[in-house]
Design an enzyme around this catalytic site. Structure first.
Site, short mmCIF file in Angstrom:
data_model
loop_
_atom_site.label_atom_id
_atom_site.label_comp_id
_atom_site.label_asym_id
_atom_site.label_seq_id
_atom_site.Cartn_x
_atom_site.Cartn_y
_atom_site.Cartn_z
N GLY A 47 57.11 -7.41 -27.41
CA GLY A 47 57.85 -6.18 -27.71
C GLY A 47 57.66 -5.87 -29.19
O GLY A 47 56.55 -5.86 -29.68
N GLU A 48 58.76 -5.70 -29.88
CA GLU A 48 58.70 -5.40 -31.32
C GLU A 48 59.73 -6.30 -32.01
O GLU A 48 60.92 -6.19 -31.75
CB GLU A 48 58.99 -3.91 -31.52
CG GLU A 48 59.19 -3.49 -32.95
CD GLU A 48 58.02 -3.88 -33.85
OE1 GLU A 48 56.86 -3.64 -33.46
OE2 GLU A 48 58.26 -4.46 -34.92
N SER A 49 59.23 -7.20 -32.86
CA SER A 49 60.11 -8.23 -33.40
C SER A 49 61.25 -7.67 -34.25
O SER A 49 62.36 -8.19 -34.22
CB SER A 49 59.29 -9.26 -34.20
OG SER A 49 58.46 -8.61 -35.12
N CYS A 79 53.97 -13.23 -28.27
CA CYS A 79 53.70 -12.19 -29.27
C CYS A 79 54.93 -11.93 -30.15
O CYS A 79 55.23 -12.74 -31.00
CB CYS A 79 53.15 -10.93 -28.60
SG CYS A 79 52.34 -9.86 -29.79
N ARG A 106 52.76 -10.70 -39.29
CA ARG A 106 52.74 -9.73 -38.18
C ARG A 106 51.55 -8.78 -38.28
O ARG A 106 51.10 -8.47 -39.37
CB ARG A 106 54.04 -8.93 -38.19
CG ARG A 106 55.27 -9.80 -37.96
CD ARG A 106 56.52 -9.05 -38.36
NE ARG A 106 56.70 -7.89 -37.53
CZ ARG A 106 57.13 -6.71 -37.97
NH1 ARG A 106 57.40 -6.53 -39.24
NH2 ARG A 106 57.29 -5.71 -37.15
N ILE A 135 47.98 -7.75 -28.34
CA ILE A 135 48.41 -6.40 -28.71
C ILE A 135 49.17 -6.48 -30.03
O ILE A 135 50.28 -6.99 -30.08
CB ILE A 135 49.31 -5.77 -27.62
CG1 ILE A 135 48.59 -5.76 -26.27
CG2 ILE A 135 49.71 -4.35 -28.02
CD1 ILE A 135 49.48 -5.43 -25.08
N ARG A 136 48.53 -6.03 -31.09
CA ARG A 136 49.13 -6.09 -32.44
C ARG A 136 49.77 -7.48 -32.66
O ARG A 136 50.94 -7.62 -33.01
CB ARG A 136 50.16 -4.96 -32.62
CG ARG A 136 49.57 -3.59 -32.30
CD ARG A 136 50.49 -2.46 -32.68
NE ARG A 136 50.51 -2.30 -34.13
CZ ARG A 136 51.61 -2.08 -34.85
NH1 ARG A 136 52.77 -2.01 -34.26
NH2 ARG A 136 51.53 -1.94 -36.15
N HIS A 177 49.65 -12.22 -24.46
CA HIS A 177 50.61 -11.86 -23.40
C HIS A 177 50.17 -12.37 -22.02
O HIS A 177 49.65 -11.59 -21.22
CB HIS A 177 50.72 -10.33 -23.31
CG HIS A 177 51.33 -9.68 -24.48
ND1 HIS A 177 52.68 -9.50 -24.62
CD2 HIS A 177 50.77 -9.17 -25.60
CE1 HIS A 177 52.93 -8.89 -25.76
NE2 HIS A 177 51.80 -8.67 -26.38
N GLU A 179 51.90 -12.67 -19.55
CA GLU A 179 52.67 -11.92 -18.55
C GLU A 179 51.97 -10.62 -18.15
O GLU A 179 52.39 -9.97 -17.20
CB GLU A 179 54.10 -11.64 -19.07
CG GLU A 179 54.23 -10.62 -20.21
CD GLU A 179 53.89 -11.17 -21.60
OE1 GLU A 179 53.28 -12.25 -21.69
OE2 GLU A 179 54.23 -10.49 -22.59
N1 GLN Z 1 53.49 -6.22 -33.51
C1 GLN Z 1 54.68 -6.58 -32.82
C2 GLN Z 1 55.71 -7.18 -33.77
O1 GLN Z 1 55.52 -7.24 -34.92
C3 GLN Z 1 54.40 -7.55 -31.69
C4 GLN Z 1 53.60 -6.85 -30.63
C5 GLN Z 1 53.73 -7.43 -29.28
O2 GLN Z 1 54.67 -8.15 -28.92
N2 GLN Z 1 52.78 -7.07 -28.47
O3 GLN Z 1 56.74 -7.58 -33.33
#
Ligand code: GLN
Length: 204
Positions: A47-49, A79, A106, A135-136, A177, A179
């Site tokens: 997700g997004e930390s 991630c 990150r 993904i990122r 990921h 999942e």
């Molecule tokens: N870039 C996201 C972060 O900094 C992580 C991305 C992801 O979970 N796919 O949290």
């Protein structure tokens, strides 16, 4: 019956639940401290930390989660979940759960490699590579001596292989990921950790 909690504040928790159900375990979405009770393991999804950390504060989950990861119950972060579990995340303006002795940066694979897929060798899985979706993803910049590296990717930007799957005791963290693919070997590996944890004799 094994019950695995999946932190369900944000991110791809549904996909983790689907993978776990395919492996025959029951799952519980966790949004409150009470929902941590009695779990055999916990997954912090992608997700997004920054958002995770903000919501952990808003939902009064930071302290309970920080205490939970210290109890020895297996926890796996993917991630953003890896970032949340790391001891240090230098560019995150929130405290992490400090569960695994790594430092992460990150979104650090650079613009060209922002999102990529790679077939990686994973030590416990033998010959057949694992198709990993990044993904990122965070880059693991420092690894403590008690942390085992399960998989690496060659990293053009830094000129050295980067750890992308790490484990310290019952804490597992992957920069990608599992999942999001149909390969359930990482989920099965996490369940092996959960089951072996249950079998550990308690100290006399
Ligand atoms: N870039 C996201 C972060 O900094 C992580 C991305 C992801 O979970 N796919 O949290």
């Amino acid at each position: 019956m094994t019950t695995i909690g999946v932190l369900a504040l944000q991110g791809d928790f549904i996909e983790h639940e689907a993978a776990l159900r395919r492996l025959g375990v029951s799952t519980r979405q966790v949004r409150t401290p009470e929902e941590l009770r009695g779990l055999d393991g916990l997954i912090i999804p992608g997700g997004e930390s920054t958002t995770f950390c903000r919501l952990m504060q808003d939902f009064n989950l930071y302290q309970p989660l920080h205490a939970f990861v210290k109890t020895g119950v297996p926890v796996w972060g993917t991630c953003a979940g890896m970032i949340v579990l790391a001891r240090e995340a230098s560019d995150l303006e929130f405290p992490t759960l400090e569960a695994i002795d790594i430092a992460v940066l990150r979104n650090a694979y650079g613009r060209q490699l922002d999102s990529f897929e790679a077939d990686i060798d994973v030590a416990p899985f033998g010959e057949r590579p694992f198709h990993a979706v990044f993904i990122r993803a965070p880059v693991v910049e420092r690894i403590g001596s008690g942390v085992e590296v399960l998989a690496t990717v060659p990293e053009e930007r830094t000129g050295r292989p980067n750890a992308v799957a790490v484990q310290q005791g019952a804490i597992l963290a992957t920069a990608f990921h599992p999942e999001l693919t149909n390969d359930t070997r990482f989920h099965a590996h996490f369940l092996d950790i959960v089951r072996s944890q249950g079998k550990t004799p308690s100290p006399k």
